[in-house]
Design an enzyme around this catalytic site. Structure first.
Site, PDB file in Angstrom:
ATOM      1  N   ASP A 172      80.518 -11.829 -59.938  1.00 31.79           N
ATOM      2  CA  ASP A 172      79.254 -11.410 -60.555  1.00 31.79           C
ATOM      3  C   ASP A 172      78.955 -10.094 -59.858  1.00 31.79           C
ATOM      4  O   ASP A 172      78.578 -10.084 -58.678  1.00 31.79           O
ATOM      5  CB  ASP A 172      78.138 -12.423 -60.293  1.00 31.79           C
ATOM      6  CG  ASP A 172      76.869 -12.014 -61.026  1.00 31.79           C
ATOM      7  OD1 ASP A 172      76.522 -10.809 -60.986  1.00 31.79           O
ATOM      8  OD2 ASP A 172      76.225 -12.872 -61.648  1.00 31.79           O
ATOM      9  N   HIS A 173      79.147  -8.985 -60.575  1.00 25.36           N
ATOM     10  CA  HIS A 173      79.136  -7.708 -59.844  1.00 25.36           C
ATOM     11  C   HIS A 173      77.768  -7.397 -59.226  1.00 25.36           C
ATOM     12  O   HIS A 173      77.677  -6.587 -58.309  1.00 25.36           O
ATOM     13  CB  HIS A 173      79.661  -6.553 -60.716  1.00 25.36           C
ATOM     14  CG  HIS A 173      78.671  -6.016 -61.709  1.00 25.36           C
ATOM     15  ND1 HIS A 173      78.451  -6.591 -62.923  1.00 25.36           N
ATOM     16  CD2 HIS A 173      77.850  -4.935 -61.659  1.00 25.36           C
ATOM     17  CE1 HIS A 173      77.525  -5.899 -63.584  1.00 25.36           C
ATOM     18  NE2 HIS A 173      77.143  -4.882 -62.836  1.00 25.36           N
ATOM     19  N   HIS A 235      73.807 -12.574 -63.838  1.00 25.33           N
ATOM     20  CA  HIS A 235      73.135 -11.674 -62.892  1.00 25.33           C
ATOM     21  C   HIS A 235      71.712 -12.121 -62.557  1.00 25.33           C
ATOM     22  O   HIS A 235      71.313 -12.161 -61.394  1.00 25.33           O
ATOM     23  CB  HIS A 235      73.081 -10.251 -63.457  1.00 25.33           C
ATOM     24  CG  HIS A 235      74.399  -9.760 -63.981  1.00 25.33           C
ATOM     25  ND1 HIS A 235      75.595 -10.031 -63.361  1.00 25.33           N
ATOM     26  CD2 HIS A 235      74.718  -9.009 -65.080  1.00 25.33           C
ATOM     27  CE1 HIS A 235      76.582  -9.474 -64.051  1.00 25.33           C
ATOM     28  NE2 HIS A 235      76.075  -8.860 -65.100  1.00 25.33           N
TER      29      HIS A 235
HETATM   30  C1  BG6 Z   1      77.324  -6.506 -67.568  1.00 30.89           C
HETATM   31  C2  BG6 Z   1      76.871  -6.758 -68.974  1.00 30.89           C
HETATM   32  O1  BG6 Z   1      77.640  -7.716 -66.949  1.00 30.89           O
HETATM   33  O2  BG6 Z   1      76.287  -5.860 -66.832  1.00 30.89           O
HETATM   34  C3  BG6 Z   1      76.445  -5.455 -69.644  1.00 30.89           C
HETATM   35  O3  BG6 Z   1      77.920  -7.335 -69.737  1.00 30.89           O
HETATM   36  C4  BG6 Z   1      75.441  -4.722 -68.798  1.00 30.89           C
HETATM   37  O4  BG6 Z   1      75.917  -5.712 -70.944  1.00 30.89           O
HETATM   38  C5  BG6 Z   1      75.921  -4.595 -67.355  1.00 30.89           C
HETATM   39  O5  BG6 Z   1      75.265  -3.425 -69.355  1.00 30.89           O
HETATM   40  C6  BG6 Z   1      74.834  -4.038 -66.462  1.00 30.89           C
HETATM   41  O6  BG6 Z   1      75.365  -3.762 -65.197  1.00 30.89           O
HETATM   42  P1  BG6 Z   1      74.709  -2.631 -64.271  1.00 30.89           P
HETATM   43  O7  BG6 Z   1      75.460  -2.729 -62.980  1.00 30.89           O
HETATM   44  O8  BG6 Z   1      74.892  -1.339 -65.008  1.00 30.89           O
HETATM   45  O9  BG6 Z   1      73.266  -2.999 -64.146  1.00 30.89           O
END
Ligand code: BG6
Length: 482
Positions: A172-173, A235
């Site tokens: 989960d980045h 997230h």
């Molecule tokens: C991803 C989603 O997991 O997270 C995307 O699939 C979203 O739809 C993205 O744009 C958002 O990540 P960050 O790091 O740009 O907030």
């Protein structure tokens, strides 16, 4: 600490995530001397490239996504020398033998799957049959890990048949983001907050992840998922779990994840009876974002759809600490600005000695992006002689993290996560029981939507979602922090 692995195998190596995030992150780590010298990176995907073509693709990705001042020719050459490529059709088992041959027999191997979920099963089976699932092998999986509890269990079962949980790294980045980890430092590295961090001290919590982008050439994936499954299931629930969890005894994978899963399992189900009062679905129509006109979702998609591009929820964590404290969550595409933040709204003082002066309750504002910042509003006296009584004003106490740590380069989330994978550190990866608890709560909401026929309400692009999202909090006397 576990032994560093010697090889990294990247599935989906020619894809968008690889070009935008994975290759630039690996380059960043390499440039800082953080990758083991012996580490080789083997890319694989369907495209019939050879090593030279893959290196050219990687060089182009670095040109586009790494700052020019960090990209010296010597560093780029050193990084490219680590790369090789094996074309593979993951749905055809015979190709895996060639892959195993290219990987050789490293002491440690980390495999990163950034492929369509439909390929997870065949890929894992192929890896296992080619001998790439033994004790020295770790498997990382990029979302989406299913589209509901049942499909996520199928994936988790397929993974578990070849890789035990202590070698499985679910990404989960958001957990790789600096400010998300800073939340732990803030809560558990200071005495200040924890005594108040409960229903007695906190009125409510807000978590917002707002995006300005629309469909971004991901129509096939996004329209099948929607905001609830794309953003909340992973997230936002991870952020909620970090805000709400009990203090773990140690910063280690078991201690932290045990506490998170308890929170996720304590989420009060939102069901048929409560879904209309506790959730809002929206879909953007044509409007303007950042001064530029943009199309509506259906127009971008090329047809009508019942997928939500915005969702707002009122959640509760049913345990002793959080009884009666709402957690308001909202996320959406084509909102007025890109902004992710967590607001912890403390309760007002029990009695004001300042007569008519208005007191504003303290608020902790944790900004994740675009700027990393932690701010606390406190009441202060307005300077003056106060003939008519003291005047007070709410003023911010800001820790601009970019300034406080001006000498430290801000890393993208994947640098941290890839290095943890390579070194075998699981704390910032999601465990199976967490993912399943997340899905089970999300499935309940979707079942509620289906049972009540709740479809997305329109909102003009460039607005903060449908007006019902405002009503969701205003009913409780709460205003979203925009
Ligand atoms: C991803 C989603 O997991 O997270 C995307 O699939 C979203 O739809 C993205 O744009 C958002 O990540 P960050 O790091 O740009 O907030």
């Amino acid at each position: 600490m576990s032994q560093p692995c010697t090889h990294l195998l990247l599935f989906g190596a020619t894809g968008d995530l690889s070009k935008r995030m994975l290759l630039p992150s690996l380059f960043g780590l390499d440039a800082d001397g953080l990758l083991p010298d012996c580490l080789r990176i083997i890319g694989t995907a369907r495209s019939a490239l050879d090593d030279a073509a893959f290196k050219a693709l990687a060089a182009e990705a670095l040109d586009s996504f790494v700052d020019a001042d960090r990209r010296t020719p010597a560093l780029v050459a050193k990084f490219l020398a680590r790369l090789s490529y094996v074309p593979l059709d993951a749905s055809a088992p015979e190709g895996f033998a060639a892959l195993a041959q290219a990987v050789g027999d490293p002491a440690h191997l980390a495999i990163f799957l950034s492929t369509a979920p439909s390929l997870f099963g065949p890929t894992i089976a192929g890896l296992a049959s080619a001998g790439l699932a033994g004790p020295g092998v770790r498997l990382a999986l990029e979302k989406p890990l299913g589209s509901d509890l049942a499909s996520s269990r199928v994936i988790n079962d397929a993974v578990a048949a070849a890789y035990p949980e202590d070698r499985t790294f679910r990404i989960d980045h958001y957990l790789g983001k600096e400010t998300v980890q800073n939340l732990l430092a803030l809560r558990f590295g200071n005495t200040l907050f924890e005594p108040l961090w409960n229903a007695a001290g906190i009125d409510h919590v807000q978590i917002t992840i707002a995006e300005t982008v629309g469909l971004e050439s991901r129509a096939g994936y996004y329209d099948g998922m929607g905001a609830l499954r794309d953003m909340v299931q992973n997230h936002m629930l991870q952020l909620l779990a970090l805000v709400a969890m009990e203090p773990p005894a140690r910063f280690d994978p078991t201690s932290v994840r045990d506490e998170k899963v308890k929170v996720l399992r304590s989420l009060r189900p939102i069901d048929r009876a409560s879904v209309e009062a506790h959730s809002v679905r929206g879909q953007y129509t044509a409007g303007a974002v950042g001064g530029a006109p943009v199309k509506g979702y259906a127009e971008e998609l090329g047809g009508p759809s019942e997928t939500e591009t915005f969702v707002a929820l009122k959640a509760h964590v049913d345990n002793w600490r959080w009884q009666g404290v709402p957690f308001y969550l909202r996320t959406g595409k084509r909102l007025p600005e890109r902004m992710s933040e967590i607001i912890v709204q403390f309760k007002p003082v029990p009695h004001s000695m300042f007569g008519d002066a208005t007191l504003t309750a303290n608020k902790l504002i944790i900004s994740l992006q675009p700027d990393e910042n932690i701010g606390l509003t406190i009441m202060a006296k307005t300077p003056g002689l106060d003939r008519e009584g003291l005047k007070l004003r709410s003023v911010p106490l800001d820790i601009g993290l970019a300034n406080a740590f001006a000498d430290v380069r801000r890393r993208i989330a994947y640098e941290r996560l890839l290095l943890d994978l390579i070194e075998g550190q699981q704390t910032l990866f999601v465990r199976r029981d967490e993912v399943e608890a997340q899905w089970s709560w999300i499935d309940g909401i979707r079942a509620g939507w289906a049972a009540t026929g709740m479809t997305p309400k329109p909102y003009g692009a460039g607005n903060w979602g449908p007006s019902a999202a405002i009503a969701l909090t205003e009913r409780d006397g709460v205003t979203w922090h925009d």
